[in-house]
Design a protein around this motif. Structure first.
Motif, PDB file in Angstrom:
ATOM      1  N   ARG A  24       0.930  -1.165   0.019  1.00 20.93           N
ATOM      2  CA  ARG A  24      -0.045  -0.068   0.171  1.00 20.93           C
ATOM      3  C   ARG A  24       0.873   1.244   0.116  1.00 20.93           C
ATOM      4  O   ARG A  24       1.901   1.328   0.907  1.00 20.93           O
ATOM      5  N   THR A  25       0.666   1.920  -0.796  1.00 16.68           N
ATOM      6  CA  THR A  25       1.501   3.332  -0.966  1.00 16.68           C
ATOM      7  C   THR A  25       1.146   4.250   0.014  1.00 16.68           C
ATOM      8  O   THR A  25       0.125   4.467   0.420  1.00 16.68           O
ATOM      9  N   ASP A  27       0.117   7.373   2.389  1.00 18.80           N
ATOM     10  CA  ASP A  27      -0.721   8.644   2.014  1.00 18.80           C
ATOM     11  C   ASP A  27       0.204   9.686   1.740  1.00 18.80           C
ATOM     12  O   ASP A  27      -0.209  10.734   1.004  1.00 18.80           O
ATOM     13  N   PHE A  30       0.706  11.300  -1.420  1.00 17.41           N
ATOM     14  CA  PHE A  30      -0.281  11.937  -2.448  1.00 17.41           C
ATOM     15  C   PHE A  30      -0.559  13.392  -2.105  1.00 17.41           C
ATOM     16  O   PHE A  30      -1.583  13.776  -2.373  1.00 17.41           O
ATOM     17  N   PRO A  40     -10.454  11.519  -1.261  1.00 17.13           N
ATOM     18  CA  PRO A  40     -10.321   9.945  -1.692  1.00 17.13           C
ATOM     19  C   PRO A  40     -11.382   8.986  -1.203  1.00 17.13           C
ATOM     20  O   PRO A  40     -12.009   9.593   0.033  1.00 17.13           O
ATOM     21  N   TYR A  42     -12.744   4.725  -0.777  1.00 18.30           N
ATOM     22  CA  TYR A  42     -12.190   3.426  -0.675  1.00 18.30           C
ATOM     23  C   TYR A  42     -13.350   2.360  -0.627  1.00 18.30           C
ATOM     24  O   TYR A  42     -14.421   2.641   0.058  1.00 18.30           O
ATOM     25  N   HIS A  58      -9.122   2.259  -4.277  1.00 20.15           N
ATOM     26  CA  HIS A  58      -9.468   3.746  -4.293  1.00 20.15           C
ATOM     27  C   HIS A  58     -10.114   4.294  -5.645  1.00 20.15           C
ATOM     28  O   HIS A  58     -10.072   3.793  -6.584  1.00 20.15           O
ATOM     29  N   ARG A 112      -3.908   5.019  -5.699  1.00 19.41           N
ATOM     30  CA  ARG A 112      -4.092   4.769  -4.305  1.00 19.41           C
ATOM     31  C   ARG A 112      -4.646   3.508  -4.123  1.00 19.41           C
ATOM     32  O   ARG A 112      -4.804   3.095  -3.038  1.00 19.41           O
ATOM     33  N   PRO A 227       2.474   7.258  -6.789  1.00 24.54           N
ATOM     34  CA  PRO A 227       2.211   5.812  -6.357  1.00 24.54           C
ATOM     35  C   PRO A 227       3.088   4.638  -6.247  1.00 24.54           C
ATOM     36  O   PRO A 227       2.701   3.617  -5.932  1.00 24.54           O
TER      37      PRO A 227
END
Length: 330
Positions: A24-25, A27, A30, A40, A42, A58, A112, A227
């Motif tokens: 998971r990139t 946050d 971004f 965002p 999800y 996302h 995301r 990302p």
């Protein structure tokens, strides 16, 4: 280690599936991206690995404010390779201002959304299933106007063929649906395939810039890289070029042929809005315009002074084309 005996093989076959490793990139990657001040959203979906792994997907969901007259239309904006929903940042605001709801997901492995660590987790069918579950299973989108670009068409047109009742109209821009029967893919694909597997580092922002008619601001180029903080996060990006059906025996070829059988019967309004300087796909819109009944008689558009990533070069112009089609194609 499992011993290669009947007893050992039986034990291996009864072992529970191993969970998929998922990245998971952060946050923080971004924050402050130019032109991307969207909230965002999800959903979680089943990864399909048989072990119950969940993937966080996302999406953007922008709607007219209380002072605007809403059209009641939902526009689904699908990105491709190697981009993410950032691609539509200049398309969404004018469409929302025109009264439309805009939903723009990040495909699994992009933006995301979560990123399976193994390249073998990414198959054509898994992408179709992940997008189906996100858009229909979780968000329950109906009466959608789909805008599909690049791999957004390779996936979105499959979903159109498999769930035509979910769609009201389609805008295809610089995309295609290969079946593996098209013969020679040409020099660009060969070069792109080699580059996508060998480039170190692989920089999505540089790829986008090479596919535009205008120069990217360095901050915009960096936003396309955001990302993917390291090589481990790039497996989905590197995998896409390998998934394009290039021969009749390709794993995805039968399903795509079946999709074309349905597309050739569909009368859902279908518009091609390709750009004049797309050196990736050229006149790939011709089969769609000739073979899909819903494309007959539509005001197909060539967007001038735009490369493959038409949203970067002429985002507001593309938005105007979409808005006009939504208002006139019933």
């Amino acid at each position: 280690m499992t011993v290669n005996t009947p007893e050992g093989r039986a034990a291996a076959s009864s072992a529970p599936p191993r969970s998929m490793e998922v990245l998971r990139t952060p946050d923080t990657r971004f924050g402050g991206l130019p032109g991307y001040a969207f909230e965002p959203h999800y959903v979680e979906i089943d990864a399909g690995d048989g072990a119950g792994t969940r993937l966080r997907v996302h999406y953007l969901d922008e709607r007219p404010d209380d002072t605007a007259e809403a059209s009641g239309e939902t526009i689904l904006l699908l990105h491709g390779e190697p981009t993410w929903s950032y691609l539509y940042r200049n398309v969404i605001p004018p469409l929302v201002a025109a009264g439309h709801r805009c939903v723009a997901p990040d495909l699994v492995g992009f933006g995301r959304s979560d990123k399976p660590a193994s390249p073998f987790a990414y198959t054509y069918q898994s992408h179709v299933d992940w997008l189906r579950e996100t858009m229909f299973g979780r968000l329950d989108l109906r009466d959608v106007t789909m805008v599909c670009h690049d791999w957004g068409g390779l996936l979105g047109l499959r979903l159109l063929a498999e769930h035509p009742d979910r769609f009201r109209r389609v805008v295809a821009t610089n995309t295609v649906l290969h079946t593996g029967d098209q013969g020679d893919m040409g020099p660009f694909y060969t070069q792109w395939l080699q580059f996508s597997q060998r480039a170190h580092p692989f920089e999505p922002g540089a790829v986008v810039e090479r596919g535009t008619a205008t120069d990217l601001d360095p901050a915009v180029r960096a936003a396309y890289d955001a990302p993917f903080p390291d090589e481990a996060h790039l497996q989905g990006v590197r995998r896409f070029p390998l998934l394009i059906p290039i021969s009749p025996d390709d794993e995805a070829a039968p399903a795509n042929r079946k999709a074309w059988e349905v597309l050739e019967t569909l009368r859902i309004p279908f518009l091609c809005a390709f750009s004049d300087r797309d050196h990736v796909l050229g006149d790939a819109h011709t089969p769609m315009r000739e073979r899909i009944p819903g494309a007959q008689g539509q005001p197909h558009t060539t967007i001038t002074n735009a490369g493959h990533f038409v949203q970067e070069d002429r985002g507001p112009r593309l938005a105007a084309v979409i808005d006009d089609f939504v208002r006139t194609a019933r």
